[in-house]
Design a protein around this motif. Structure first.
Motif, PDB file in Angstrom:
ATOM      1  N   PRO A 118       0.817  -1.217   0.000  1.00  0.00           N
ATOM      2  CA  PRO A 118       0.000   0.000   0.000  1.00  0.00           C
ATOM      3  C   PRO A 118       0.850   1.266   0.000  1.00  0.00           C
ATOM      4  O   PRO A 118       2.034   1.243   0.369  1.00  0.00           O
ATOM      5  CB  PRO A 118      -0.776  -0.116   1.314  1.00  0.00           C
ATOM      6  N   GLY A 119       0.210   2.355  -0.392  1.00  0.00           N
ATOM      7  CA  GLY A 119       0.847   3.657  -0.292  1.00  0.00           C
ATOM      8  C   GLY A 119       0.901   4.123   1.151  1.00  0.00           C
ATOM      9  O   GLY A 119       0.692   3.349   2.093  1.00  0.00           O
ATOM     10  N   THR A 120       1.163   5.403   1.346  1.00  0.00           N
ATOM     11  CA  THR A 120       1.268   5.974   2.685  1.00  0.00           C
ATOM     12  C   THR A 120      -0.018   5.739   3.459  1.00  0.00           C
ATOM     13  O   THR A 120      -1.116   6.031   2.981  1.00  0.00           O
ATOM     14  CB  THR A 120       1.548   7.479   2.597  1.00  0.00           C
ATOM     15  N   LEU A 121       0.109   5.216   4.662  1.00  0.00           N
ATOM     16  CA  LEU A 121      -1.058   4.813   5.441  1.00  0.00           C
ATOM     17  C   LEU A 121      -1.663   5.999   6.187  1.00  0.00           C
ATOM     18  O   LEU A 121      -0.957   6.785   6.813  1.00  0.00           O
ATOM     19  CB  LEU A 121      -0.656   3.721   6.438  1.00  0.00           C
ATOM     20  N   LYS A 122      -2.992   6.087   6.116  1.00  0.00           N
ATOM     21  CA  LYS A 122      -3.717   7.180   6.760  1.00  0.00           C
ATOM     22  C   LYS A 122      -4.764   6.625   7.717  1.00  0.00           C
ATOM     23  O   LYS A 122      -5.391   5.603   7.443  1.00  0.00           O
ATOM     24  CB  LYS A 122      -4.419   8.053   5.705  1.00  0.00           C
ATOM     25  N   ASN A 123      -4.960   7.316   8.829  1.00  0.00           N
ATOM     26  CA  ASN A 123      -5.999   6.938   9.783  1.00  0.00           C
ATOM     27  C   ASN A 123      -7.300   7.646   9.399  1.00  0.00           C
ATOM     28  O   ASN A 123      -7.688   8.652   9.978  1.00  0.00           O
ATOM     29  CB  ASN A 123      -5.595   7.309  11.209  1.00  0.00           C
ATOM     30  N   GLU A 124      -7.939   7.093   8.381  1.00  0.00           N
ATOM     31  CA  GLU A 124      -9.202   7.640   7.887  1.00  0.00           C
ATOM     32  C   GLU A 124     -10.165   6.487   7.656  1.00  0.00           C
ATOM     33  O   GLU A 124      -9.752   5.326   7.559  1.00  0.00           O
ATOM     34  CB  GLU A 124      -8.987   8.367   6.549  1.00  0.00           C
ATOM     35  N   ALA A 125     -11.433   6.812   7.565  1.00  0.00           N
ATOM     36  CA  ALA A 125     -12.417   5.786   7.226  1.00  0.00           C
ATOM     37  C   ALA A 125     -12.125   5.256   5.830  1.00  0.00           C
ATOM     38  O   ALA A 125     -11.754   5.998   4.922  1.00  0.00           O
ATOM     39  CB  ALA A 125     -13.822   6.377   7.277  1.00  0.00           C
ATOM     40  N   GLY A 126     -12.276   3.962   5.669  1.00  0.00           N
ATOM     41  CA  GLY A 126     -12.035   3.356   4.376  1.00  0.00           C
ATOM     42  C   GLY A 126     -13.066   3.768   3.353  1.00  0.00           C
ATOM     43  O   GLY A 126     -14.223   4.058   3.692  1.00  0.00           O
ATOM     44  N   ARG A 137      -2.462   2.763 -11.431  1.00  0.00           N
ATOM     45  CA  ARG A 137      -1.582   3.929 -11.426  1.00  0.00           C
ATOM     46  C   ARG A 137      -1.124   4.239 -10.005  1.00  0.00           C
ATOM     47  O   ARG A 137      -1.322   5.346  -9.502  1.00  0.00           O
ATOM     48  CB  ARG A 137      -2.306   5.139 -12.024  1.00  0.00           C
ATOM     49  N   PRO A 138      -0.499   3.284  -9.305  1.00  0.00           N
ATOM     50  CA  PRO A 138      -0.152   3.527  -7.903  1.00  0.00           C
ATOM     51  C   PRO A 138       0.919   4.586  -7.716  1.00  0.00           C
ATOM     52  O   PRO A 138       1.084   5.106  -6.630  1.00  0.00           O
ATOM     53  CB  PRO A 138       0.355   2.159  -7.423  1.00  0.00           C
ATOM     54  N   GLY A 139       1.641   4.920  -8.808  1.00  0.00           N
ATOM     55  CA  GLY A 139       2.660   5.935  -8.673  1.00  0.00           C
ATOM     56  C   GLY A 139       2.150   7.351  -8.841  1.00  0.00           C
ATOM     57  O   GLY A 139       2.845   8.309  -8.559  1.00  0.00           O
ATOM     58  N   ALA A 140       0.916   7.487  -9.293  1.00  0.00           N
ATOM     59  CA  ALA A 140       0.337   8.815  -9.488  1.00  0.00           C
ATOM     60  C   ALA A 140      -0.238   9.334  -8.177  1.00  0.00           C
ATOM     61  O   ALA A 140      -0.491   8.590  -7.243  1.00  0.00           O
ATOM     62  CB  ALA A 140      -0.760   8.743 -10.546  1.00  0.00           C
ATOM     63  N   GLU A 141      -0.454  10.633  -8.102  1.00  0.00           N
ATOM     64  CA  GLU A 141      -1.100  11.208  -6.922  1.00  0.00           C
ATOM     65  C   GLU A 141      -2.583  10.862  -6.931  1.00  0.00           C
ATOM     66  O   GLU A 141      -3.202  10.861  -7.998  1.00  0.00           O
ATOM     67  CB  GLU A 141      -0.906  12.724  -6.915  1.00  0.00           C
ATOM     68  N   PRO A 142      -3.211  10.593  -5.780  1.00  0.00           N
ATOM     69  CA  PRO A 142      -2.573  10.495  -4.460  1.00  0.00           C
ATOM     70  C   PRO A 142      -1.901   9.141  -4.267  1.00  0.00           C
ATOM     71  O   PRO A 142      -2.293   8.162  -4.886  1.00  0.00           O
ATOM     72  CB  PRO A 142      -3.757  10.652  -3.507  1.00  0.00           C
ATOM     73  N   ARG A 143      -0.929   9.126  -3.381  1.00  0.00           N
ATOM     74  CA  ARG A 143      -0.195   7.895  -3.123  1.00  0.00           C
ATOM     75  C   ARG A 143      -0.499   7.334  -1.738  1.00  0.00           C
ATOM     76  O   ARG A 143       0.205   6.462  -1.260  1.00  0.00           O
ATOM     77  CB  ARG A 143       1.309   8.139  -3.244  1.00  0.00           C
ATOM     78  N   ASP A 144      -1.535   7.846  -1.100  1.00  0.00           N
ATOM     79  CA  ASP A 144      -1.872   7.359   0.227  1.00  0.00           C
ATOM     80  C   ASP A 144      -3.109   6.472   0.176  1.00  0.00           C
ATOM     81  O   ASP A 144      -3.754   6.326  -0.870  1.00  0.00           O
ATOM     82  CB  ASP A 144      -2.051   8.524   1.203  1.00  0.00           C
ATOM     83  N   VAL A 145      -3.431   5.869   1.319  1.00  0.00           N
ATOM     84  CA  VAL A 145      -4.572   4.964   1.389  1.00  0.00           C
ATOM     85  C   VAL A 145      -4.963   4.794   2.857  1.00  0.00           C
ATOM     86  O   VAL A 145      -4.095   4.727   3.728  1.00  0.00           O
ATOM     87  CB  VAL A 145      -4.219   3.596   0.750  1.00  0.00           C
ATOM     88  N   PHE A 192      -0.869  -0.526  -4.525  1.00  0.00           N
ATOM     89  CA  PHE A 192      -2.101   0.255  -4.629  1.00  0.00           C
ATOM     90  C   PHE A 192      -2.068   1.496  -3.746  1.00  0.00           C
ATOM     91  O   PHE A 192      -1.292   1.603  -2.798  1.00  0.00           O
ATOM     92  CB  PHE A 192      -3.309  -0.621  -4.268  1.00  0.00           C
ATOM     93  N   SER A 193      -2.923   2.419  -4.116  1.00  0.00           N
ATOM     94  CA  SER A 193      -3.204   3.603  -3.309  1.00  0.00           C
ATOM     95  C   SER A 193      -4.704   3.825  -3.373  1.00  0.00           C
ATOM     96  O   SER A 193      -5.444   3.013  -3.933  1.00  0.00           O
ATOM     97  CB  SER A 193      -2.439   4.815  -3.856  1.00  0.00           C
TER      98      SER A 193
END
Length: 216
Positions: free
Chosen positions: A153-161, A169-177, A202-203
């Protein structure tokens, strides 16, 4: 019913994953945790907890794989430790878990890695030990003979899924998930044998997770 050993179950992704597996009808999670006092958190939910350190021997880890059908390695040394712990947990701990799985006949193994682990040109200098550990853990799993899937996975975020990702296109913005979506990807992977032998980068995106995994 798959009995799934979640290594690193007390971590953020591991905890979300354990809850999702527990809520699903096809899985029974078993939480592998480092501290005995963490067991109460899982036992209150009706989830079996087993206590072990990734710095233990392969034989010790293997004992905790009794009755297990699949292993998910989502443990990590964390951002507050040095490169030494990154080496012993993210790399050596992961490899010992693979060896333990092989020795006990647990063929299914899912490893949580990181986006761009396979591309040295994209490793930030300040995180190079982390990426080195993940890179070689990934390579060891690919050579292990296990029925593996590597989740990056891309950069991990503490958000609702969102229930949606982008693998094209996992290299394109956004790169978080969101971490919750990472947990959902792992559940989907465990239920889909077409993901065996695959690396999933993936992102966040617009494709339903089930569809993204099915298209691999």
């Amino acid at each position: 019913m798959q009995h799934v050993l979640v290594i690193g179950a007390h971590g953020q992704v591991g905890s979300l994953l354990t809850d999702k597996l527990h809520a699903a009808s096809d899985f029974t999670p078993v939480a592998l945790i480092r501290k005995p006092e963490q067991a109460d958190d899982f036992e209150k939910k009706g989830v079996e907890a087993r206590v072990a350190s990734l710095e233990d021997t392969v034989e010790s880890l293997a004992r905790h794989m009794k009755g297990i059908d699949a292993v998910v390695f989502t443990a990590g040394s964390g951002g507050n430790t040095g490169a030494d712990k990154t080496l012993t947990i993210d790399l050596d701990g992961a490899v010992k878990a693979m060896e333990a799985a092989n020795s006990t006949g647990v063929n299914r193994f899912v490893l949580v890695s990181a986006l761009f682990t396979g591309d040295r040109d994209k490793w930030p200098d300040e995180m190079k030990p982390y990426y080195v550990a993940k890179h070689y853990a990934d390579r060891m799993l690919e050579q292990s003979g296990l029925d593996y899937t590597i989740v990056r996975p891309g950069t991990l975020k503490n958000e609702a899924g969102t229930g949606k990702i982008d693998t094209a296109r996992p290299g394109a913005e956004p790169r978080d998930v969101p971490r919750e979506d990472v947990a959902s990807v792992i559940v989907e992977v465990l239920g889909n044998r077409t993901s065996i032998g695959k690396v999933i980068e993936f992102s966040r995106g617009e494709t339903r997770i089930a569809d993204a995994v099915a298209a691999l």
